[in-house]
Design a protein around this motif. Structure first.
Motif, PDB file in Angstrom:
ATOM      1  N   CYS A  20       0.759  -0.974  -0.504  1.00 25.25           N
ATOM      2  CA  CYS A  20      -0.113   0.030  -0.332  1.00 25.25           C
ATOM      3  C   CYS A  20       1.447   1.314  -0.414  1.00 25.25           C
ATOM      4  O   CYS A  20       0.389   2.095  -0.755  1.00 25.25           O
ATOM      5  N   TYR A  28      -0.103   6.049  -6.800  1.00 26.01           N
ATOM      6  CA  TYR A  28      -1.244   5.716  -6.933  1.00 26.01           C
ATOM      7  C   TYR A  28      -2.514   6.078  -5.879  1.00 26.01           C
ATOM      8  O   TYR A  28      -1.818   6.778  -4.732  1.00 26.01           O
ATOM      9  N   VAL A  30      -4.801   4.317  -2.828  1.00 21.39           N
ATOM     10  CA  VAL A  30      -4.959   3.176  -2.628  1.00 21.39           C
ATOM     11  C   VAL A  30      -6.285   3.273  -2.140  1.00 21.39           C
ATOM     12  O   VAL A  30      -6.085   3.303  -0.538  1.00 21.39           O
TER      13      VAL A  30
END
Length: 179
Positions: A20, A28, A30
């Motif tokens: 993560c 990203y 997440v």
């Protein structure tokens, strides 16, 4: 939305926490499924601001689907899904909910037993399905299970190489697995 898109990590507050954090630093947004808020705090502290989004639920309850819909409304369809769940029907349904994605990758993290005997999984055609098997490590004194860091680094490597199947650690000889 961050520059690389939207990632979903199922089981991301435990052994996949490093995944993560890595995805957050790669740009990203997440969304992370987990059961308790305190574990998310570490992820949020160690990641760039506004990159980790907790979905506080158990993946084995119907609440997970409400959380998934909310995450997709807020941050768009998933470009990447990383899953550590033995519940294939839930994973199939989550992938089916991601119908607005033109294509996406699913990295399905599995225990070593699944390498030898696995159930079929039914996923949509726009899903690029990848398997990542978790093995063990042989040492002078015998064998041991992988650490969370070893698992996270292995999954990160699998995402980068995009191989259809990978093994972290070793799975042979099967009888050498830790007791």
């Amino acid at each position: 939305m961050n520059s690389n898109g939207h990632a979903l990590v199922i089981g991301g507050t435990g052994m996949l926490a490093g995944v993560c954090i890595d995805l957050a630093f790669k740009g990203y947004s997440v969304s992370v499924i987990g059961r308790t808020l305190p574990k998310f705090k570490r992820l949020q502290v160690e990641s760039p601001p506004n990159s980790i989004f907790p979905l506080i639920t158990d993946y084995d309850t119907d609440d997970v689907f409400d959380e998934i819909n909310k995450a997709m409304r807020e941050r768009g369809p998933f470009d990447l899904i990383i899953s550590w769940t033995p519940n294939y029907s839930v994973l199939e349904r989550i992938c089916g909910m991601n119908h607005e994605a033109k294509s996406f990758r699913l990295f399905h993290v599995k225990g070593s037993r699944r390498y030898f005997e696995d159930d079929p999984i039914h996923i949509p055609s726009q899903c690029n399905y990848r398997k990542v098997f978790l093995g063990f490590v042989m040492e002078d004194s015998g064998s041991r299970w992988l650490t969370h860091d070893e698992i996270a680094h292995g999954v990160i490597k699998q995402i980068a190489t995009d191989d259809k199947e990978g093994i972290i650690g070793q799975i042979h000889p099967y009888e050498a697995r830790p007791g």
